[in-house]
Design a protein around this motif. Structure first.
Motif, PDB file in Angstrom:
ATOM      1  N   GLU A 327       1.067  -0.740  -0.383  1.00  0.00           N
ATOM      2  CA  GLU A 327      -0.385   0.168   0.095  1.00  0.00           C
ATOM      3  C   GLU A 327       0.863   1.290   0.114  1.00  0.00           C
ATOM      4  OE1 GLU A 327      -2.211   1.962   3.589  1.00  0.00           O
ATOM      5  OE2 GLU A 327      -4.433   0.643   2.171  1.00  0.00           O
ATOM      6  N   THR A 329       1.121   5.892  -1.109  1.00  0.00           N
ATOM      7  CA  THR A 329      -0.371   7.102  -0.454  1.00  0.00           C
ATOM      8  C   THR A 329       0.593   8.241  -1.599  1.00  0.00           C
ATOM      9  OG1 THR A 329      -0.293   6.862   1.040  1.00  0.00           O
ATOM     10  CG2 THR A 329      -0.740   9.226   0.291  1.00  0.00           C
ATOM     11  N   ASP A 354     -13.511   8.394  -3.456  1.00  0.00           N
ATOM     12  CA  ASP A 354     -13.077   7.582  -2.182  1.00  0.00           C
ATOM     13  C   ASP A 354     -14.192   6.845  -2.137  1.00  0.00           C
ATOM     14  OD1 ASP A 354     -11.933   7.926   0.302  1.00  0.00           O
ATOM     15  OD2 ASP A 354     -13.423   9.012   1.254  1.00  0.00           O
ATOM     16  N   GLY A 355     -13.424   5.671  -1.528  1.00  0.00           N
ATOM     17  CA  GLY A 355     -14.072   4.038  -1.493  1.00  0.00           C
ATOM     18  C   GLY A 355     -13.879   3.022  -2.218  1.00  0.00           C
ATOM     19  N   ASN A 358     -11.055   0.262  -3.245  1.00  0.00           N
ATOM     20  CA  ASN A 358     -10.525   0.152  -1.965  1.00  0.00           C
ATOM     21  C   ASN A 358      -9.316   1.524  -1.981  1.00  0.00           C
ATOM     22  OD1 ASN A 358     -11.374  -2.309  -0.485  1.00  0.00           O
ATOM     23  ND2 ASN A 358     -10.255  -3.378  -2.228  1.00  0.00           N
ATOM     24  N   TYR A 359      -9.034   2.347  -2.936  1.00  0.00           N
ATOM     25  CA  TYR A 359      -8.852   3.633  -3.200  1.00  0.00           C
ATOM     26  C   TYR A 359      -9.414   4.558  -2.033  1.00  0.00           C
ATOM     27  CZ  TYR A 359      -7.324   3.059  -7.757  1.00  0.00           C
ATOM     28  OH  TYR A 359      -6.454   2.956  -8.262  1.00  0.00           O
ATOM     29  N   LYS A 360      -8.586   5.123  -1.097  1.00  0.00           N
ATOM     30  CA  LYS A 360      -8.872   6.210   0.059  1.00  0.00           C
ATOM     31  C   LYS A 360      -8.218   7.716  -0.146  1.00  0.00           C
ATOM     32  CE  LYS A 360      -8.179   7.395   4.675  1.00  0.00           C
ATOM     33  NZ  LYS A 360      -7.944   6.895   5.925  1.00  0.00           N
ATOM     34  N   THR A 362      -7.368  11.597   0.672  1.00  0.00           N
ATOM     35  CA  THR A 362      -7.129  12.324   1.876  1.00  0.00           C
ATOM     36  C   THR A 362      -7.771  13.846   1.635  1.00  0.00           C
ATOM     37  OG1 THR A 362      -6.999   9.955   3.484  1.00  0.00           O
ATOM     38  CG2 THR A 362      -6.636  12.752   3.468  1.00  0.00           C
ATOM     39  N   THR A 378      -4.428   7.243  -1.570  1.00  0.00           N
ATOM     40  CA  THR A 378      -4.240   5.434  -1.387  1.00  0.00           C
ATOM     41  C   THR A 378      -4.527   4.652  -2.001  1.00  0.00           C
ATOM     42  OG1 THR A 378      -4.333   6.668   1.492  1.00  0.00           O
ATOM     43  CG2 THR A 378      -3.622   4.603   0.450  1.00  0.00           C
TER      44      THR A 378
END
Length: 490
Positions: A327, A329, A354-355, A358-360, A362, A378
């Motif tokens: 993983e 970022t 987002d989501g 499974n990408y995040k 921020t 991420t």
């Protein structure tokens, strides 16, 4: 001797002294006017006629003139009314009186009809809430004449006179001309209005001239751009009834109209809105700039200045190399911001939410004092090389894009069996790299190994996408089983 009384006789002659008079007039060109001649102090009935120096004898059925007579309290008067078409030029109107048809003219009175003009610009354009002056010029005044001038505002009928506390200035006549003006401060130029200039040269007779006050507003539209990218600055003018002249200057105050890399569009007026633009090529977007649009309502004699900032964003992204399945970022950092922008991440033509998968995402909030903002993406389980795009928008307009490359590599290392007291070489094979990565060797206790003390560390170089980093363990270090770790950092 003396004559007897019967030798002479007395004759009485009655001397009738009468008054025959009139008054000169000074009027505004094109006005209707009435001149009057009066015969008084006599019981005789006279016949009064009129003659124009410009048009000759005046008949009773003239299109320009009409004559009426009246007798009251032993005063006989003749009134000559002149239509507006008959007052385009100054004239001498002579009234004559006869006491019988056969008798010669008994008396004449020449009356001077002097025509003056009132003029000014019928419309004054001014930026709302800016001071200005309205002019009312009286010209062709007669000798020793002057005008009394005052103003009236249509919206509320407020009058402005040449008195202390008002902004009316009545000029002194100069060569038959008199310049008068009304000074308006910012409180009087909020909205469109009509001001009437009232002029009185002859008492009781007023000429009027309307001046329309047309107010406009200017809205600078700042631009957020990225270094080397074309940018467009705008000034939006609202409320003007005609196209205004707009000039542009750079942050040094220099006119950019003839400088390469700049293009100015004045803009046409549509629905009372004119938008002038300044386009900057990439060579002029290296740094922030404070440009100015200069708006003139009088054809270039004076200008209203408005600052239009060019904000050049500093956008920083960093390509990453990461081990397969690790993983990581990605960051998109912005500096030199004056306002908050919108940052989004894209995988090709698809925006990442987002989501999703499974990408995040921020968000790094906008900090006005630091002028920074950012966003982090991420990536959960990268298995292949991939390119992501960070896009920056302001007011729904794309400002810039930055591409981030995610490079995925693999690391393999096999164990070795060696005899006690025999040197051994351990190899850490990194595949799929473009630039040499940092390799660190660790003992089982976590201590970092460097060359010396029985060890030789070689970081290796990249050949055909592979990097071989080696650790040579000397004979003095192979007396027992030991675990060594190869740590790879991008």
């Amino acid at each position: 001797g003396s004559l007897p009384d019967s030798s002479h006789s007395d004759t009485t002659v009655n001397l009738d002294v009468y008054e025959f008079e009139g008054q000169n007039k000074e009027i505004h060109r094109g006005s209707t006017v009435t001149l009057t001649c009066m015969l008084s102090e006599t019981d005789l009935i006279g016949t009064i006629t009129w003659t124009s120096n410009n048009n000759g004898a005046i008949g009773l059925n003239s299109a320009l003139y009409s004559v009426s007579s009246n007798t009251e309290n032993s005063v006989q008067s003749s009134a000559l009314s002149i239509q507006s078409s008959g007052t385009t030029e100054s004239d001498i109107l002579t009234c004559e009186v006869k006491f019988s048809v056969a008798q010669a003219v008994a008396a004449t009175v020449p009356l001077q009809l002097h025509v003056y003009d009132v003029g000014a610009s019928s419309m004054v354009l001014v930026q709302a809430l800016s001071p200005t002056q309205l002019y009312c010029n009286v010209s062709n005044l007669g000798p020793d004449s002057s005008a009394v001038v005052w103003w009236k505002r249509s919206s509320d009928n407020q009058e402005f006179k040449d008195e202390e506390g008002n902004n009316v200035v009545t000029g002194a006549p100069d060569n038959s001309n008199q310049v008068n003006y009304l000074s308006l401060d910012s409180t009087l130029t909020k909205i469109d209005d009509v001001f009437t200039c009232l002029v009185e040269v002859t008492e009781g007779e007023t000429a009027e001239f309307e001046v329309t006050l047309n107010t406009f507003t200017v809205q600078p539209i700042e631009e957020h751009s990225h270094e080397g990218k074309t940018a467009v600055l705008s000034c939006q003018i609202t409320g003007a009834d005609k196209q205004l002249l707009v000039k542009w200057t750079d942050d040094k105050g220099e006119d950019v109209s003839k400088v390469n890399g700049y293009e100015i569009i004045q803009g046409e007026v549509e629905n009372n809105i004119q938008t002038s633009t300044l386009s900057l090529s990439g060579e002029h977007t290296g740094d922030d700039g404070e440009y100015k649009c200069l708006v003139s309502s009088d054809g270039g004699e004076s200008f209203y200045s408005h600052s239009v900032p060019l904000n050049v964003l500093g956008v920083t992204v960093t390509d990453k190399e990461v081990k397969t399945g690790t993983e990581t970022t990605l960051t998109c950092s912005l500096t030199e911001l004056t306002v908050e922008v919108t940052i989004s991440w894209w995988d090709g033509e698809s925006q990442i939410s987002d989501g999703t998968n499974n990408y995040k995402i921020t968000a790094v909030p906008f900090e006005s004092e630091a002028s920074t903002q950012g966003s982090e993406l991420t990536v959960p389980n990268p298995t292949t090389d991939k390119t992501y795009t960070c896009k920056v928008h302001y007011n729904s307009e794309e400002v810039t894009t930055k591409v981030v490359k995610l490079h995925v590599y693999d690391v393999t290392m096999g164990g070795r069996e060696v005899g006690s007291g025999t040197s051994a070489t351990l190899t850490c094979v990194i595949t799929g790299v473009t630039d040499a990565l940092t390799v660190t060797w660790l003992k089982s206790n976590g201590d970092e190994i460097s060359t010396g003390g029985g060890f030789t560390v070689t970081p290796g170089s990249v050949t055909n996408g592979n990097q071989d980093a080696t650790l040579v363990v000397g004979a003095s270090q192979t007396t027992q089983d030991t675990i060594y770790t190869c740590r790879v950092q991008s």
